[in-house]
Design a protein around this motif. Structure first.
Motif, PDB file in Angstrom:
ATOM      1  N   SER A  16       0.834  -1.192   0.000  1.00 30.05           N
ATOM      2  CA  SER A  16       0.000   0.000   0.000  1.00 30.05           C
ATOM      3  C   SER A  16       0.872   1.247   0.000  1.00 30.05           C
ATOM      4  CB  SER A  16      -0.929   0.005   1.218  1.00 30.05           C
ATOM      5  OG  SER A  16      -0.170  -0.011   2.413  1.00 30.05           O
ATOM      6  N   ALA A  17       0.227   2.382  -0.142  1.00 28.08           N
ATOM      7  CA  ALA A  17       0.959   3.639  -0.183  1.00 28.08           C
ATOM      8  C   ALA A  17       1.576   3.943   1.171  1.00 28.08           C
ATOM      9  CB  ALA A  17       0.021   4.765  -0.608  1.00 28.08           C
ATOM     10  N   GLU A  18       2.593   4.778   1.142  1.00 28.20           N
ATOM     11  CA  GLU A  18       3.275   5.146   2.382  1.00 28.20           C
ATOM     12  C   GLU A  18       2.359   5.979   3.273  1.00 28.20           C
ATOM     13  OE1 GLU A  18       4.439   5.591  -0.581  1.00 28.20           O
ATOM     14  OE2 GLU A  18       6.323   4.472  -0.768  1.00 28.20           O
ATOM     15  N   GLN A  19       2.544   5.825   4.581  1.00 23.81           N
ATOM     16  CA  GLN A  19       1.810   6.603   5.568  1.00 23.81           C
ATOM     17  C   GLN A  19       2.789   7.506   6.304  1.00 23.81           C
ATOM     18  OE1 GLN A  19      -0.348   3.961   8.140  1.00 23.81           O
ATOM     19  NE2 GLN A  19      -1.938   3.518   6.623  1.00 23.81           N
ATOM     20  N   PHE A  20       2.411   8.766   6.433  1.00 23.04           N
ATOM     21  CA  PHE A  20       3.260   9.725   7.128  1.00 23.04           C
ATOM     22  C   PHE A  20       2.909   9.739   8.614  1.00 23.04           C
ATOM     23  CE2 PHE A  20       2.709  11.674   2.802  1.00 23.04           C
ATOM     24  CZ  PHE A  20       3.960  11.270   2.335  1.00 23.04           C
ATOM     25  N   VAL A  21       3.930   9.877   9.447  1.00 26.24           N
ATOM     26  CA  VAL A  21       3.733   9.843  10.894  1.00 26.24           C
ATOM     27  C   VAL A  21       4.478  11.008  11.530  1.00 26.24           C
ATOM     28  CG1 VAL A  21       3.501   7.331  10.923  1.00 26.24           C
ATOM     29  CG2 VAL A  21       5.742   8.360  11.311  1.00 26.24           C
ATOM     30  N   THR A  22       4.015  11.377  12.715  1.00 25.98           N
ATOM     31  CA  THR A  22       4.716  12.326  13.573  1.00 25.98           C
ATOM     32  C   THR A  22       5.245  11.571  14.788  1.00 25.98           C
ATOM     33  OG1 THR A  22       2.656  12.906  14.715  1.00 25.98           O
ATOM     34  CG2 THR A  22       3.311  14.273  12.842  1.00 25.98           C
ATOM     35  N   ILE A  23       6.384  11.968  15.286  1.00 26.24           N
ATOM     36  CA  ILE A  23       7.052  11.267  16.386  1.00 26.24           C
ATOM     37  C   ILE A  23       7.253  12.246  17.534  1.00 26.24           C
ATOM     38  CG2 ILE A  23       9.084   9.965  17.086  1.00 26.24           C
ATOM     39  CD1 ILE A  23       9.499   9.168  14.198  1.00 26.24           C
ATOM     40  N   ILE A  49      -2.989  16.323  13.202  1.00 27.10           N
ATOM     41  CA  ILE A  49      -4.195  16.443  12.374  1.00 27.10           C
ATOM     42  C   ILE A  49      -4.002  17.508  11.304  1.00 27.10           C
ATOM     43  CG2 ILE A  49      -6.640  17.026  12.425  1.00 27.10           C
ATOM     44  CD1 ILE A  49      -6.797  15.805  15.199  1.00 27.10           C
ATOM     45  N   LEU A  50      -3.367  18.619  11.659  1.00 27.79           N
ATOM     46  CA  LEU A  50      -3.111  19.657  10.659  1.00 27.79           C
ATOM     47  C   LEU A  50      -2.233  19.136   9.530  1.00 27.79           C
ATOM     48  CD1 LEU A  50      -2.442  22.775  12.949  1.00 27.79           C
ATOM     49  CD2 LEU A  50      -4.478  22.318  11.587  1.00 27.79           C
ATOM     50  N   ALA A  51      -1.260  18.284   9.856  1.00 22.70           N
ATOM     51  CA  ALA A  51      -0.368  17.732   8.841  1.00 22.70           C
ATOM     52  C   ALA A  51      -0.968  16.549   8.109  1.00 22.70           C
ATOM     53  CB  ALA A  51       0.950  17.325   9.485  1.00 22.70           C
ATOM     54  N   SER A  52      -2.168  16.127   8.495  1.00 26.01           N
ATOM     55  CA  SER A  52      -2.836  14.975   7.897  1.00 26.01           C
ATOM     56  C   SER A  52      -2.002  13.711   8.045  1.00 26.01           C
ATOM     57  CB  SER A  52      -3.146  15.229   6.409  1.00 26.01           C
ATOM     58  OG  SER A  52      -3.941  14.195   5.883  1.00 26.01           O
ATOM     59  N   ALA A  53      -1.418  13.535   9.231  1.00 25.64           N
ATOM     60  CA  ALA A  53      -0.603  12.355   9.510  1.00 25.64           C
ATOM     61  C   ALA A  53      -1.516  11.174   9.823  1.00 25.64           C
ATOM     62  CB  ALA A  53       0.333  12.618  10.689  1.00 25.64           C
ATOM     63  N   ALA A  54      -1.118  10.002   9.354  1.00 19.66           N
ATOM     64  CA  ALA A  54      -1.910   8.800   9.582  1.00 19.66           C
ATOM     65  C   ALA A  54      -1.711   8.258  10.992  1.00 19.66           C
ATOM     66  CB  ALA A  54      -1.565   7.723   8.555  1.00 19.66           C
ATOM     67  N   GLN A  55      -0.518   8.446  11.561  1.00 15.74           N
ATOM     68  CA  GLN A  55      -0.225   7.933  12.890  1.00 15.74           C
ATOM     69  C   GLN A  55       0.577   8.963  13.678  1.00 15.74           C
ATOM     70  OE1 GLN A  55       1.533   3.980  13.053  1.00 15.74           O
ATOM     71  NE2 GLN A  55       0.648   3.431  11.073  1.00 15.74           N
ATOM     72  N   MET A  56       0.474   8.823  14.993  1.00 15.41           N
ATOM     73  CA  MET A  56       1.300   9.620  15.899  1.00 15.41           C
ATOM     74  C   MET A  56       2.028   8.647  16.826  1.00 15.41           C
ATOM     75  SD  MET A  56       0.265  12.747  18.505  1.00 15.41           S
ATOM     76  CE  MET A  56      -0.828  11.733  19.499  1.00 15.41           C
ATOM     77  N   LYS A  57       3.334   8.583  16.690  1.00 15.68           N
ATOM     78  CA  LYS A  57       4.158   7.712  17.520  1.00 15.68           C
ATOM     79  C   LYS A  57       4.505   8.446  18.806  1.00 15.68           C
ATOM     80  CE  LYS A  57       4.581   4.412  14.391  1.00 15.68           C
ATOM     81  NZ  LYS A  57       4.097   3.022  14.583  1.00 15.68           N
ATOM     82  N   LEU A  58       4.102   7.862  19.921  1.00 19.76           N
ATOM     83  CA  LEU A  58       4.319   8.488  21.228  1.00 19.76           C
ATOM     84  C   LEU A  58       5.298   7.626  22.018  1.00 19.76           C
ATOM     85  CD1 LEU A  58       3.219  11.038  22.599  1.00 19.76           C
ATOM     86  CD2 LEU A  58       1.567   9.602  23.788  1.00 19.76           C
TER      87      LEU A  58
END
Length: 575
Positions: free
Chosen positions: A420-427, A477-486
C-alpha cells in the motif's frame, strides 16, 4: 364552664370602684427592663415550638444531627444561629463521667505514629495512601508500609492520596496553606503598549467553527523510514534502549521569515499565514497554564501569526496541567534540574533526539522540493528527517467574504504498509523525570507499570500534560498524519538529567486520540477566527497576544512596529 348563676354572683361581688384595675397586678421590679436583648435572625424559621426529646449542649445550643434530630434535618430551629443567654449551665457536665474500662485490647496499627502513616482500607494499593517518598507510607490491602528512611515520616506528600474503592481522596497536604504562585509574563509589558482586548478562557471555550479537512499545496524535504523495532511491547525489558545524542540539523523559522509563505502571500493564496507550532498553541490556548505570547503582524489584508526568537512556544512543557506542577527555585524547589524551565529544556532535547533515533537513515522518501531552509554551503551538519507540508484551510463564514489559512506543517517519518501507499507519521516523546519528586503529578513508575498498566499511564499523562498532548495531536491532524508515535523516555537515574532510556513506543491515530482527550478542533478554529477578526478591525501594524501568567485569560496589545526587532531583555518564564 362555670354555671350562669355562679358567674353573675362573681360579677356582683366585684368592687364598684372605677379605679380598680383588671388583670395581673402591676410590679415595681427595677430589673424588669434590664433583661439583656436576645438577638435573632430574620431568616430564622419556626420549626417546632418545643422539643423535649432533644438534648442541649453545654451552651444551650441544640446538638443538631443527634438522636432527637431525625425528621427535621432540613428545617431550621428558631434562634439556632445564636447562643441562648438564658440557658442554665451545670457547673459540671455529668455526661462527661464514664466507667473506666481496664480490659486490655489490641491497638490497631495507627497513623501519624513513629514512622507510620494513615491507613486506609481499600482493594489493593489503590485504596490506600500514595507513596510519600522518603519517610512516606504506602497503604496496600489493609496495611501500611514504611518507606525508605521512614522514621518520623508523614503519610502524604504534595500529590495527596489516590482514592480507590473504600479509600478517601485527598487533594493534597495543606493545600489551604500553599502560597499563591505569581509567575512572570513571557515578555515584558511596556508602558507604551496599548491593551486592546482581554478575553478569558470561558469565552474562548464557547467558540466553534466548522472547517474542511484541508488541502495540500506544496511539499518540501525528505523523510526516513520509521524503525518498527521500537514498537515492541512498552515496558518490556527488551524494549529498553539508550537514548543517544543525534547530530542533525532542524529548522523552524517563523511565518514571516519563511520564503515559501512569503511567495504564497504575494500570490494572494490565503489571508492568514502561520506555522503549526504557533497555530497549535493558539488553538489549544484554553488548556494552557504557563505564560506564552504570539506576535501578530497585519500587512494590508494579510495576517501573519509569528513567534519571537527563543520563544516559550518552541519549548516542550512538563506537567503543566498537574494539580501541583513543578516549582521554581524561588518557590522552594531544591532540585534545580526539576524546575519548569530545566524540565522544558530537557523535554525539548529528548524530542529532537528521539525523532532521529527511531528512523532508518538508509531508506528515504523524497518530496517534490528540497528543504527550503538548508544551505549546503553554510551548513556543515547533515539534515534530520523532516518534511514540510504547506496546507490550506477554509475559515470562511460565507461565500461573499472568503477567508483561508495556510499553515506550514511538519512530518517526522514514513511507514510502509506492505504494497500500500506510504503513511506519514509524527514522532513525539513523553519524559519521566522522577515519579517521587515534587511536581510528578501522581504519575506511576513507568518501569514498573508501563507494561501492565499502559492505560493508566496514558490517562495520567493526559491529565498532567493536557496542553502539550493537545498541541501534538492538533499538529498531527493539521499535517494529515496517519499515525502519531508516542515514545516513553525516562531518566537512567532520577538524579541525572543527561542520560535517558527509551522504555517503549505506542502508536495512536490522531483523531481517535483527540476524541479520547476531548479535544475539539472546531473550538480551536473558532478561536483563530475570533482573534483574526479582532486584528482585521484594527489598523495595520504589529500586535502581541499574551497569555496572562497568573489567570486563564488572553490579552491583545498594540505594540510599535519595531518591537522585538532588536535584542530586548526578555523575562525568562518562571512557570
Amino acid at each position: 364552664m362555670a354555671p350562669a348563676f355562679q358567674l353573675s354572683a362573681l360579677i356582683a361581688s366585684l368592687p364598684e370602684d372605677k379605679d380598680t384595675i383588671w388583670g395581673p397586678p402591676t410590679t415595681t421590679d427595677p430589673y424588669l427592663n434590664e433583661v439583656p436583648y436576645a438577638p435573632y435572625s430574620k431568616g430564622d424559621k419556626l420549626g417546632r415550638m418545643a422539643d423535649w426529646t432533644q438534648d442541649s449542649g453545654k451552651d444551650g445550643r441544640d446538638n443538631r444531627g443527634g438522636k432527637g434530630y431525625k425528621n427535621y434535618r432540613d428545617q431550621q430551629v428558631y434562634g439556632a444561629g445564636t447562643s441562648s443567654l438564658f440557658s442554665y449551665q451545670h457547673a459540671e457536665d455529668e455526661a462527661s463521667f464514664s466507667v473506666v474500662d481496664n480490659t486490655k485490647t489490641t491497638k490497631p496499627r495507627a497513623g501519624f505514629g513513629r514512622g507510620g502513616g494513615t491507613i486506609f482500607r481499600g482493594r489493593g494499593a489503590r485504596g490506600g495512601a500514595a507513596t510519600g517518598g522518603r519517610g512516606g507510607a504506602t497503604a496496600g490491602r489493609g496495611g501500611a508500609q514504611r518507606g525508605p528512611g521512614g522514621r518520623g515520616g508523614a503519610a502524604f506528600d504534595n500529590r495527596g492520596a489516590r482514592g480507590g474503592r473504600g479509600g478517601r481522596r485527598f487533594g493534597g497536604w495543606k493545600d489551604w496553606d500553599k502560597p499563591q504562585r505569581n509567575r512572570d509574563a513571557s515578555v515584558i509589558i511596556k508602558d507604551s503598549w496599548k491593551m486592546l482586548e482581554e478575553i478569558d478562557f470561558n469565552r474562548l471555550a464557547k467558540l466553534n467553527l466548522e472547517t474542511d479537512e484541508g488541502e495540500d499545496i506544496e511539499g518540501y524535504g525528505f523523510l526516513n523510514t520509521y524503525d518498527k523495532s521500537y514498537d515492541k511491547a512498552a515496558g518490556a525489558k527488551t524494549a529498553e534502549r539508550r537514548l543517544a545524542v543525534q547530530d542533525r540539523l532542524f529548522f523552524n523559522p517563523t511565518a514571516s521569515e519563511d520564503p515559501i509563505i512569503q511567495e504564497l502571500a504575494a500570490k494572494d493564496e490565503a489571508t492568514i499565514f502561520a506555522t503549526e507550532t504557533v497555530l497549535s498553541m493558539l488553538m489549544c490556548a484554553p488548556r494552557s497554564v504557563y505564560p506564552w505570547d504570539i506576535v501578530i503582524v497585519r500587512e494590508g489584508n494579510k495576517v501573519f501569526l509569528d513567534k519571537r526568537e527563543n520563544s516559550q512556544v518552541d519549548y516542550v512543557s512538563v506537567n503543566e496541567n498537574a494539580t501541583d506542577p513543578p516549582l521554581d527555585v524561588s518557590e522552594g524547589n531544591k532540585d534545580a534540574m526539576n524546575t519548569p524551565h530545566a524540565l522544558a529544556l530537557e523535554a525539548t532535547y529528548i524530542n529532537q533526539n528521539f525523532a532521529i533515533q527511531t528512523v532508518q537513515e538508509n531508506e528515504k522518501f523524497d518530496f517534490p522540493q528540497p528543504n527550503p531552509f538548508y544551505n549546503p554551503e553554510e551548513d556543515s551538519e547533515p539534515l534530520g528527517s523532516k518534511a514540510y507540508k504547506y496546507r490550506r484551510f477554509d475559515l470562511s463564514l460565507n461565500e461573499e467574504e472568503p477567508m483561508h489559512l495556510i499553515v506550514r506543517t511538519e512530518l517526522d517519518a514514513v511507514v510502509k504498509q506492505g504494497t500500500s501507499a506510504e503513511q506519514f507519521v509524527t514522532i513525539k516523546a513523553l519524559n519521566e523525570f522522577d515519579s517521587t519528586a515534587q511536581g510528578a503529578g501522581g504519575a506511576l513508575n513507568w518501569r514498573q507499570k508501563l507494561g501492565s498498566q499502559l492505560g493508566a499511564v496514558v490517562a495520567t499523562e493526559m491529565k498532567n500534560n493536557s496542553c502539550k498532548l493537545a498541541r501534538w495531536t492538533t499538529q498531527s491532524i493539521l499535517a494529515s498524519a496517519a499515525q502519531m508515535k508516542l515514545g516513553f523516555v525516562s531518566r537512567a537515574t532520577p538524579k541525572d538529567n543527561n542520560r535517558h532510556v527509551i522504555l517503549g513506543v505506542v502508536s495512536f491515530k490522531p483523531r481517535e486520540f483527540a476524541s479520547q482527550m476531548a479535544l475539539n478542533l472546531n473550538n480551536g478554529w473558532g478561536i483563530v477566527r475570533t482573534i483574526v477578526d479582532m486584528c482585521m478591525q484594527m489598523p495595520e501594524g504589529k500586535y502581541v497576544l499574551v497569555k496572562d501568567p497568573n489567570k486563564p485569560a488572553l490579552r491583545l496589545y498594540e505594540v510599535p512596529v519595531d518591537a522585538f526587532d532588536e535584542d530586548e531583555e526578555v523575562v525568562e518564564t518562571k512557570a
